[in-house]
Design a protein around this motif. Structure first.
Motif, PDB file in Angstrom:
ATOM      1  N   GLU A 196       0.632  -1.265  -0.102  1.00 19.95           N
ATOM      2  CA  GLU A 196       0.144   0.216   0.294  1.00 19.95           C
ATOM      3  C   GLU A 196       0.893   1.314  -0.034  1.00 19.95           C
ATOM      4  OE1 GLU A 196      -4.006   0.719   2.229  1.00 19.95           O
ATOM      5  OE2 GLU A 196      -2.559   1.123   3.594  1.00 19.95           O
ATOM      6  N   LEU A 197       2.059   1.117   0.819  1.00 18.05           N
ATOM      7  CA  LEU A 197       2.706   2.350   1.023  1.00 18.05           C
ATOM      8  C   LEU A 197       3.649   2.540  -0.321  1.00 18.05           C
ATOM      9  CD1 LEU A 197       3.750   4.986   2.591  1.00 18.05           C
ATOM     10  CD2 LEU A 197       5.412   3.033   3.863  1.00 18.05           C
ATOM     11  N   LYS A 198       4.149   1.509  -1.054  1.00 21.12           N
ATOM     12  CA  LYS A 198       4.866   1.671  -2.155  1.00 21.12           C
ATOM     13  C   LYS A 198       4.491   2.085  -3.056  1.00 21.12           C
ATOM     14  CE  LYS A 198       8.896  -0.478  -4.090  1.00 21.12           C
ATOM     15  NZ  LYS A 198      10.263  -1.949  -4.260  1.00 21.12           N
ATOM     16  N   HIS A 199       3.458   1.115  -3.603  1.00 24.34           N
ATOM     17  CA  HIS A 199       2.437   1.437  -4.838  1.00 24.34           C
ATOM     18  C   HIS A 199       1.306   2.186  -4.794  1.00 24.34           C
ATOM     19  CE1 HIS A 199       5.562  -1.378  -6.599  1.00 24.34           C
ATOM     20  NE2 HIS A 199       5.554  -2.212  -5.585  1.00 24.34           N
ATOM     21  N   ASP A 200       0.808   2.534  -3.710  1.00 25.59           N
ATOM     22  CA  ASP A 200      -0.356   3.318  -3.449  1.00 25.59           C
ATOM     23  C   ASP A 200      -1.660   2.584  -3.945  1.00 25.59           C
ATOM     24  OD1 ASP A 200      -1.888   5.585  -2.725  1.00 25.59           O
ATOM     25  OD2 ASP A 200      -1.590   6.530  -4.877  1.00 25.59           O
ATOM     26  N   LEU A 201      -1.613   1.277  -3.165  1.00 23.40           N
ATOM     27  CA  LEU A 201      -2.653   0.324  -3.711  1.00 23.40           C
ATOM     28  C   LEU A 201      -3.330   0.112  -2.275  1.00 23.40           C
ATOM     29  CD1 LEU A 201      -1.199  -1.941  -6.281  1.00 23.40           C
ATOM     30  CD2 LEU A 201      -2.941  -0.253  -6.748  1.00 23.40           C
ATOM     31  N   PRO A 202      -4.534   0.723  -2.067  1.00 22.48           N
ATOM     32  CA  PRO A 202      -5.086   0.229  -0.528  1.00 22.48           C
ATOM     33  C   PRO A 202      -5.877  -1.112  -0.789  1.00 22.48           C
ATOM     34  CG  PRO A 202      -6.505   1.725  -1.927  1.00 22.48           C
ATOM     35  CD  PRO A 202      -5.083   1.595  -2.583  1.00 22.48           C
ATOM     36  N   PHE A 203      -5.593  -1.878   0.191  1.00 22.07           N
ATOM     37  CA  PHE A 203      -6.330  -3.154   0.479  1.00 22.07           C
ATOM     38  C   PHE A 203      -6.569  -3.290   1.863  1.00 22.07           C
ATOM     39  CE2 PHE A 203      -3.160  -4.250  -3.027  1.00 22.07           C
ATOM     40  CZ  PHE A 203      -3.882  -5.084  -3.895  1.00 22.07           C
ATOM     41  N   ASP A 204      -7.719  -4.012   2.013  1.00 17.07           N
ATOM     42  CA  ASP A 204      -8.269  -4.103   3.347  1.00 17.07           C
ATOM     43  C   ASP A 204      -7.422  -5.184   4.339  1.00 17.07           C
ATOM     44  OD1 ASP A 204     -10.252  -2.298   3.250  1.00 17.07           O
ATOM     45  OD2 ASP A 204     -11.603  -3.736   2.198  1.00 17.07           O
ATOM     46  N   SER A 205      -7.325  -5.101   5.482  1.00 17.69           N
ATOM     47  CA  SER A 205      -6.868  -5.969   6.321  1.00 17.69           C
ATOM     48  C   SER A 205      -7.773  -7.210   6.579  1.00 17.69           C
ATOM     49  CB  SER A 205      -6.604  -5.493   7.521  1.00 17.69           C
ATOM     50  OG  SER A 205      -7.796  -4.913   8.273  1.00 17.69           O
ATOM     51  N   ILE A 206      -7.548  -8.382   6.546  1.00 16.52           N
ATOM     52  CA  ILE A 206      -8.502  -9.595   6.401  1.00 16.52           C
ATOM     53  C   ILE A 206      -8.062 -10.421   7.838  1.00 16.52           C
ATOM     54  CG2 ILE A 206      -8.889 -11.613   5.169  1.00 16.52           C
ATOM     55  CD1 ILE A 206      -7.343 -10.382   2.732  1.00 16.52           C
ATOM     56  N   SER A 207      -9.314 -10.706   8.398  1.00 13.30           N
ATOM     57  CA  SER A 207      -9.132 -11.698   9.536  1.00 13.30           C
ATOM     58  C   SER A 207      -8.738 -12.963   9.468  1.00 13.30           C
ATOM     59  CB  SER A 207     -10.446 -11.745  10.453  1.00 13.30           C
ATOM     60  OG  SER A 207     -11.124 -12.531   9.809  1.00 13.30           O
ATOM     61  N   LEU A 208      -8.015 -13.572  10.243  1.00 10.88           N
ATOM     62  CA  LEU A 208      -7.388 -14.958  10.078  1.00 10.88           C
ATOM     63  C   LEU A 208      -8.627 -15.990   9.692  1.00 10.88           C
ATOM     64  CD1 LEU A 208      -5.327 -17.258  10.288  1.00 10.88           C
ATOM     65  CD2 LEU A 208      -5.845 -17.512  12.690  1.00 10.88           C
ATOM     66  N   GLU A 209      -9.766 -15.682  10.377  1.00 16.16           N
ATOM     67  CA  GLU A 209     -10.878 -16.709  10.091  1.00 16.16           C
ATOM     68  C   GLU A 209     -11.388 -16.691   8.682  1.00 16.16           C
ATOM     69  OE1 GLU A 209     -10.520 -14.879  12.737  1.00 16.16           O
ATOM     70  OE2 GLU A 209     -10.143 -16.471  14.294  1.00 16.16           O
ATOM     71  N   ASN A 210     -11.284 -15.218   8.088  1.00 15.98           N
ATOM     72  CA  ASN A 210     -11.719 -14.930   6.904  1.00 15.98           C
ATOM     73  C   ASN A 210     -10.755 -15.709   5.783  1.00 15.98           C
ATOM     74  OD1 ASN A 210     -13.236 -14.243   4.695  1.00 15.98           O
ATOM     75  ND2 ASN A 210     -12.995 -11.917   5.239  1.00 15.98           N
ATOM     76  N   ILE A 211      -9.623 -15.663   6.121  1.00 16.88           N
ATOM     77  CA  ILE A 211      -8.554 -16.361   5.280  1.00 16.88           C
ATOM     78  C   ILE A 211      -8.712 -17.673   5.199  1.00 16.88           C
ATOM     79  CG2 ILE A 211      -5.922 -16.742   5.045  1.00 16.88           C
ATOM     80  CD1 ILE A 211      -5.545 -14.023   5.967  1.00 16.88           C
ATOM     81  N   LEU A 212      -8.854 -18.411   6.364  1.00 16.42           N
ATOM     82  CA  LEU A 212      -9.040 -19.734   6.298  1.00 16.42           C
ATOM     83  C   LEU A 212     -10.265 -20.131   5.579  1.00 16.42           C
ATOM     84  CD1 LEU A 212      -8.069 -20.594   9.878  1.00 16.42           C
ATOM     85  CD2 LEU A 212      -6.590 -20.433   8.046  1.00 16.42           C
ATOM     86  N   GLU A 213     -11.468 -19.406   5.635  1.00 16.80           N
ATOM     87  CA  GLU A 213     -12.668 -19.976   5.288  1.00 16.80           C
ATOM     88  C   GLU A 213     -12.611 -19.577   3.429  1.00 16.80           C
ATOM     89  OE1 GLU A 213     -15.996 -18.445   7.321  1.00 16.80           O
ATOM     90  OE2 GLU A 213     -15.300 -19.419   9.135  1.00 16.80           O
ATOM     91  N   ASN A 214     -11.942 -18.370   3.227  1.00 19.22           N
ATOM     92  CA  ASN A 214     -12.450 -17.720   1.772  1.00 19.22           C
ATOM     93  C   ASN A 214     -10.954 -17.337   1.225  1.00 19.22           C
ATOM     94  OD1 ASN A 214     -15.332 -17.650   2.245  1.00 19.22           O
ATOM     95  ND2 ASN A 214     -14.746 -16.168   3.907  1.00 19.22           N
ATOM     96  N   HIS A 215      -9.914 -17.995   1.424  1.00 17.41           N
ATOM     97  CA  HIS A 215      -8.605 -17.674   0.753  1.00 17.41           C
ATOM     98  C   HIS A 215      -8.622 -17.718  -0.814  1.00 17.41           C
ATOM     99  CE1 HIS A 215      -6.875 -21.931  -0.053  1.00 17.41           C
ATOM    100  NE2 HIS A 215      -7.928 -22.161   0.919  1.00 17.41           N
TER     101      HIS A 215
END
Length: 411
Positions: free
Chosen positions: A160-179
């Protein structure tokens, strides 16, 4: 020193250190308590956060008399007790006082306690080395201050800082279920900007944890500066806090840290280490481990067992982040250890990790993870219902196999 001089110093510093980019921490935490203390390694952005928090309070007015930034180790500040500065500031109508690098100021805890007790309406924001022992001694600040530990950049923040590309943070549970879906969306956005995640991930593990790497834009210079900051942390910050440490003690601590970096995976054996590194006694060796941990230069991984033995001796000890491994290890950094350091560092901020009987990490006493390359299987943990494999060098995953890089989007 006059308050006018302090205001002039403050305004000059606020102007120079203000940055456009705001890290997740300030977005999620408004620092609304009357006394807040930010702890973290050198170079991870504490000063920038303090500057931004002060300017938020003053509606970005650099000349506001309601805010005052004090660099506690500035030679001019040392001529006046912090309590007197706070008193003058409060009397003049000041509202928000920032004390940066406070651990460098003599008897800081006594002064901060007195300021907090005498001026209850004055908001205070202080920062210090993570080695700062805010709970030590008779001047316990735990009931008077809210203490935050600030990590370095996540992979998400680095991109985000280097390339000015905003991404939302993701919870661990969300990663495990919807990666699968999540990684697809991230990869699609990166592709639209001619970027690929694997090179970005490898770049991050070598130099992305510390924000100043982006200003240098040179990996050789970055490693030199990181090494200098490690020396300052050990030679200056630690000795400012622990008066009993001398030059010989610091050499031993550096020797211990280098040994950890060059011995992946490092599994501590106090008796063996004491003899190998020529320590006089085991207690001193354990104290030095504790110093490195509080300075956030190493990250111990305890056993999953609840026994007293597991508390006294960690199962493994890692360097705190992968940038340290690439900088300190004199030989080529072990790729397997780099992967494990990345995973541990990415989750340690908001989750509890330990070493299970089978697998590499047990997370929150619930999930077991194996960490490896693109062909890593879940053979060792297949009998566990909540077992996953974090694979390096893959863009996408499937089922219980998740791209390792995706855990860099947790914060």
């Amino acid at each position: 020193m006059s308050l006018d001089t302090l205001f002039a110093l403050s305004r000059d510093f606020l102007e120079k250190k203000n940055r456009k980019y705001r890290r997740y921490f300030l977005i999620e935490n408004h620092l609304s308590e009357n006394c807040n203390i930010l702890l973290g390694q050198r170079g991870i952005g504490k000063t920038t956060m303090i500057v931004q928090a002060l300017l938020d309070h003053a509606n970005n007015d650099l000349h506001s008399d309601k805010i005052l930034y004090i660099q506690a180790d500035h030679f001019l500040v040392g001529q006046t007790p912090l309590y007197e500065i706070a008193e003058q500031f409060e009397i003049s109508g000041g509202e928000y006082l920032a004390l940066d690098e406070i651990h460098k100021y003599p008897d800081w805890s006594i002064e901060l306690k007195s300021i907090r007790d005498t001026f209850p309406n004055l908001r205070i924001l202080a920062s210090g080395s993570s080695a700062l022992e805010v709970l030590k001694g008779s001047h316990d600040l735990s009931r008077r201050a809210l203490i935050y530990r600030i990590p370095g950049l996540s992979l998400r923040e680095y991109i985000e800082l280097k390339h000015d590309l905003p991404f939302d943070s993701i919870s661990l549970e969300n990663i495990l279920e919807n990666h699968t879906m999540i990684s697809h969306d991230i990869l699609k956005t990166l592709k639209e900007h001619q970027l690929k995640i694997i090179p970005l991930f490898h770049e991050y593990t070598q130099q992305g944890y510390y924000p100043y790497s982006l200003e240098l834009n040179d990996i050789a210079k970055f490693k030199m500066l990181l090494e200098q900051n490690i020396h300052i942390t050990l030679e200056s910050d630690l000795t400012a806090i622990h008066k009993n440490l001398n030059a010989s003690s610091i050499r031993k601590i550096k020797q211990l840290m280098i040994y950890i970096a060059q011995s992946p995976p490092f599994k501590p054996n106090w008796t063996k280490l004491k003899k190998l590194l020529d320590f006089g006694d085991e207690r001193t060796l354990k104290n030095y481990f504790e110093h490195l941990e509080k300075a956030e230069l190493i990250a111990p991984l305890p056993k999953a067992s609840k026994s007293l033995e597991s508390i006294d001796q960690p199962a493994k000890v890692y360097l705190q982040n992968p940038n340290l491994a690439f900088t300190i290890a004199k030989k080529t950094a072990d790729i397997g250890t780099i992967r494990e350091i990345f995973f541990l560092n990415a989750l340690n901020h908001t989750h509890n990790l330990s070493l299970p009987i089978n697998g590499d990490f047990l997370v929150d006493d619930n999930y077991i993870f194996e960490i490896g390359g693109r062909k890593k299987s879940h053979e060792q943990v297949r009998d566990h219902q909540r077992a996953f494999v974090a694979r390096d060098n893959v863009e996408n995953g499937h089922g219980d196999k998740i791209p390792l890089w995706l855990f860099g989007f947790l914060y």
